[in-house]
Design a protein around this motif. Structure first.
Motif, PDB file in Angstrom:
ATOM      1  N   UNK A  76       0.975  -1.114  -0.128  1.00 29.45           N
ATOM      2  CA  UNK A  76       0.048  -0.012   0.103  1.00 29.45           C
ATOM      3  C   UNK A  76       0.725   1.030   0.109  1.00 29.45           C
ATOM      4  N   UNK A  77       2.034   1.201   0.615  1.00 30.93           N
ATOM      5  CA  UNK A  77       2.887   2.348   0.825  1.00 30.93           C
ATOM      6  C   UNK A  77       3.892   2.448  -0.286  1.00 30.93           C
ATOM      7  N   UNK A  78       3.946   1.881  -1.076  1.00 34.05           N
ATOM      8  CA  UNK A  78       4.988   1.781  -2.249  1.00 34.05           C
ATOM      9  C   UNK A  78       4.635   1.386  -3.705  1.00 34.05           C
ATOM     10  N   UNK A  79       3.476   0.968  -4.061  1.00 37.67           N
ATOM     11  CA  UNK A  79       3.131   0.347  -5.203  1.00 37.67           C
ATOM     12  C   UNK A  79       2.474   1.107  -6.048  1.00 37.67           C
ATOM     13  N   UNK A  82       0.218  -1.285  -8.184  1.00 30.01           N
ATOM     14  CA  UNK A  82      -1.331  -1.717  -7.621  1.00 30.01           C
ATOM     15  C   UNK A  82      -2.270  -0.369  -7.698  1.00 30.01           C
ATOM     16  N   UNK A  83      -1.650   0.794  -7.529  1.00 30.52           N
ATOM     17  CA  UNK A  83      -2.586   1.924  -7.604  1.00 30.52           C
ATOM     18  C   UNK A  83      -2.845   2.163  -8.946  1.00 30.52           C
ATOM     19  N   UNK A  84      -2.102   1.985 -10.013  1.00 27.71           N
ATOM     20  CA  UNK A  84      -2.599   2.198 -11.369  1.00 27.71           C
ATOM     21  C   UNK A  84      -3.414   1.127 -11.699  1.00 27.71           C
ATOM     22  N   UNK A  85      -3.499   0.027 -11.363  1.00 26.06           N
ATOM     23  CA  UNK A  85      -4.455  -1.116 -11.566  1.00 26.06           C
ATOM     24  C   UNK A  85      -5.531  -0.934 -11.065  1.00 26.06           C
ATOM     25  N   UNK A  86      -5.925  -0.100  -9.801  1.00 30.97           N
ATOM     26  CA  UNK A  86      -7.112   0.199  -9.079  1.00 30.97           C
ATOM     27  C   UNK A  86      -7.786   1.226 -10.105  1.00 30.97           C
ATOM     28  N   UNK A  95     -10.057   0.133   0.099  1.00 37.24           N
ATOM     29  CA  UNK A  95      -9.028  -0.407   0.743  1.00 37.24           C
ATOM     30  C   UNK A  95      -9.151  -0.560   2.202  1.00 37.24           C
ATOM     31  N   UNK A  96      -8.834  -1.569   2.717  1.00 39.31           N
ATOM     32  CA  UNK A  96      -8.963  -1.935   3.999  1.00 39.31           C
ATOM     33  C   UNK A  96      -7.525  -2.094   4.972  1.00 39.31           C
ATOM     34  N   UNK A 111      -0.426   6.074   1.469  1.00 37.68           N
ATOM     35  CA  UNK A 111      -1.004   4.997   0.792  1.00 37.68           C
ATOM     36  C   UNK A 111      -1.272   5.250  -0.774  1.00 37.68           C
ATOM     37  N   UNK A 112      -0.326   4.906  -1.517  1.00 33.82           N
ATOM     38  CA  UNK A 112      -0.437   5.087  -2.768  1.00 33.82           C
ATOM     39  C   UNK A 112      -1.618   4.348  -3.374  1.00 33.82           C
ATOM     40  N   UNK A 113      -1.781   3.120  -3.097  1.00 34.03           N
ATOM     41  CA  UNK A 113      -3.071   2.518  -3.358  1.00 34.03           C
ATOM     42  C   UNK A 113      -4.148   3.078  -3.036  1.00 34.03           C
ATOM     43  N   UNK A 114      -4.447   3.508  -1.543  1.00 31.91           N
ATOM     44  CA  UNK A 114      -5.399   3.903  -1.047  1.00 31.91           C
ATOM     45  C   UNK A 114      -5.857   5.343  -1.772  1.00 31.91           C
ATOM     46  N   UNK A 115      -4.972   6.110  -2.341  1.00 32.02           N
ATOM     47  CA  UNK A 115      -5.093   7.393  -3.013  1.00 32.02           C
ATOM     48  C   UNK A 115      -6.071   7.024  -4.388  1.00 32.02           C
ATOM     49  N   UNK A 116      -5.901   5.650  -4.947  1.00 26.67           N
ATOM     50  CA  UNK A 116      -6.388   5.450  -6.142  1.00 26.67           C
ATOM     51  C   UNK A 116      -7.943   4.722  -5.986  1.00 26.67           C
TER      52      UNK A 116
END
Ligand code: DQA
Length: 146
Positions: A76-79, A82-86, A95-96, A111-116
């Protein structure tokens, strides 16, 4: 409604992993309870310790499911991937985080993914997944808008 749950690295160890932070229950046991409590929901579940496999799961479940709950764990903190895929899949994603990432080390505050994602639940234990399910059930329009 068909909801997929994707868990990232080390969440296969829930129940024994740092129980003072993550509790004593395995995710499989929790998922059994969730499925019993929501018989109207079809659940799919995937877990991987590998970043690219999580991207593959997002793409796969996006074709099969109405909505996705994801805990990318440490990624969550680096990817960026995963953010692009979301952002790419066109399905609502919540995101949980089991722990409250904002009350932990500073590197967990990003949260890179959480932002997406549509939204983020953090710090409410495994109940965060149930809250995500409740949101999807009570906001069916979110599936059309994503
Ligand atoms: C976590 C929080 C992350 O910072 C950590 O790396 C995890 C679990 C959580 O659910 O609280 O593995 O995503």
């Amino acid at each position: 409604m068909h909801i997929a749950i994707i868990n990232g690295p080390n969440l296969n160890l829930l129940g024994s992993r740092e129980p003072e932070i993550y509790g004593n229950q395995s995710f499989e046991d929790y998922l059994d309870t969730l499925a019993t409590d929501y018989p109207e929901v079809e659940f799919s579940y995937g877990q991987s310790n590998v970043e690219g496999e999580i991207v593959n799961l997002l793409q796969l479940f996006a074709r099969e499911c109405d909505a996705i709950l994801i805990n990318p764990a440490g990624y969550s903190h680096t990817s960026v991937a995963i953010a692009d895929a979301i952002r790419a899949i066109g399905k609502p994603v919540i995101e949980v985080h089991i722990s409250n990432v904002h009350s932990r080390e500073p590197f967990r505050h990003t949260l890179l993914s959480g932002g997406a994602a549509l939204g983020v639940v953090s710090g409410l234990g495994l109940d965060g997944y149930r809250l995500g399910v409740e949101h999807f059930l009570s906001h069916p329009e979110a599936q059309k808008e994503a």
